[in-house]
Design an enzyme around this catalytic site. Structure first.
Site, mmCIF file in Angstrom:
data_model
loop_
_atom_site.group_PDB
_atom_site.id
_atom_site.type_symbol
_atom_site.label_atom_id
_atom_site.label_comp_id
_atom_site.label_asym_id
_atom_site.label_seq_id
_atom_site.Cartn_x
_atom_site.Cartn_y
_atom_site.Cartn_z
ATOM 1 N N HIS A 142 86.375 31.426 24.884
ATOM 2 C CA HIS A 142 85.200 32.104 25.429
ATOM 3 C C HIS A 142 83.970 31.824 24.570
ATOM 4 O O HIS A 142 84.067 31.444 23.397
ATOM 5 C CB HIS A 142 85.433 33.618 25.528
ATOM 6 N N ASP A 144 80.596 34.026 23.383
ATOM 7 C CA ASP A 144 80.278 35.447 23.287
ATOM 8 C C ASP A 144 79.146 35.856 24.230
ATOM 9 O O ASP A 144 78.145 35.140 24.370
ATOM 10 C CB ASP A 144 79.873 35.814 21.856
ATOM 11 N N HIS A 292 85.061 29.657 21.353
ATOM 12 C CA HIS A 292 86.012 29.896 20.278
ATOM 13 C C HIS A 292 87.226 30.651 20.788
ATOM 14 O O HIS A 292 87.207 31.237 21.873
ATOM 15 C CB HIS A 292 85.367 30.609 19.078
ATOM 16 N N ARG A 307 81.756 41.100 12.269
ATOM 17 C CA ARG A 307 80.873 40.078 12.851
ATOM 18 C C ARG A 307 79.496 40.671 13.089
ATOM 19 O O ARG A 307 79.358 41.809 13.539
ATOM 20 C CB ARG A 307 81.448 39.600 14.195
#
Length: 316
Positions: A142, A144, A292, A307
């Site tokens: 995917h 983000d 990723h 993150r």
């Protein structure tokens, strides 16, 4: 009997039996692996050591302490490395959440995501995985937050705690993915638009009551199937399994078939880099140019990551 006697006779006019593999697949053969766009000017990196990890994507940066402020010159070199390599790795940084935020702020305003678990502040997302951890995006390729009108420019991820084995993350170069599409597919998708929605990805681990609260805040959005990188101008495939629901203007069956073909492109190993984490490591990736995949192969062991994401622009 000799080898010659065992060999089949060659017909006068050679004919082969029908043998076709199914259409719309991934096939063997040479890949076009361009790390940079046409016209890119190669220059040495003078303020750190750069160690490539794959042909087109992924480089380890050595010789930097990311807890220290960046000079203008260092920020420019890191930005150039990010555009060239798409994801940068920094070993053993052990940044506080504030230091991680300060580093990311060199690339712009930070993004908040109310759909994910909060860390020390609203713009820090915490992934705490294990037997009792909150599930989220693992085992799926995917990009983000493509369900936003302005998906993230990039993200800075730090592993706080690593499992005893497994837990790698992989990234795929979506410019290389586009480069290697057949010409007829490129013709079909250049100028095409796709719908992105947060619901398909998040309903894998959230119930309808929680999702319903956010439906109005995150309506479906439209993005080009092929976007241009705003800094390099390079064409990149911009659809992903988690959030892309349909190609506008196509019947459902045709849209599904085309998207399945496009989703497969992230699975080509030549377009990928794989990173094995140690506690305190940092990955900084260009969310515009990559997909990723967090590999959930560590059983019930604990894996803790934080993150911060940098707000992006509207794809074109």
């Amino acid at each position: 009997m000799s080898v010659t006697e065992l060999s089949p006779e060659t017909p006068a006019a050679a004919e082969l039996r029908p043998a076709l593999v199914p259409a719309d697949g991934l096939y063997e053969g040479r890949r076009l692996l361009r790390r940079t766009p046409d016209g890119w000017r190669e220059r040495p990196y003078e303020l750190f050591e750069i160690v490539p990890q794959a042909a087109t994507i992924g480089a380890e940066i050595r010789g930097l302490d990311l807890s220290r402020p960046l000079t203008d010159a260092l920020r420019e070199e890191l930005d150039r490395a990010l555009l060239e390599w798409k994801v940068l790795f920094f070993r053993g940084q052990h940044l506080s959440s504030d230091s991680q935020r300060r580093f990311a702020l060199n690339w712009g305003e930070l993004e908040t995501n109310p759909l994910l678990e909060r860390g020390d502040s609203d713009d820090v997302v915490r992934f705490d995985k294990g037997a009792a951890g909150t599930p989220s995006f693992e085992n799926v390729w995917h990009t983000d937050v493509t369900f936003r009108e302005r998906p993230a420019l990039g993200a800075v991820l730090q592993l706080r705690e690593v499992p005893p084995f497994g837990g790698d993350t992989m990234w795929a170069d979506m410019a290389a993915a586009y480069d290697n599409l057949p010409d007829d597919v490129k013709t079909r998708i250049d100028g095409a638009v796709a719908e992105h929605d947060f619901l398909p990805g998040f309903r894998r681990f959230y119930g309808p009551e929680r999702l319903a609260r956010w439906q109005d805040a995150f309506p479906p959005v439209l993005h080009p199937v092929v976007r241009r990188h705003p800094e390099t101008g390079r064409r990149m495939l911009f659809v992903n399994t988690s959030f892309t629901t349909r190609v506008v203007g196509l019947e459902r069956a045709e849209s599904d078939r085309l998207l399945r073909l496009l989703f497969q492109q992230a699975h080509v190993p030549e377009f990928q880099v794989r990173f094995t984490w140690r506690a305190g490591d940092i990955a900084f990736w260009d969310n515009r140019a990559t997909q990723h995949y967090a590999v959930a192969d560590y059983g019930d062991a604990r894996r803790v990551a934080e993150r911060v994401a940098i707000a992006g622009d509207r794809p074109f």
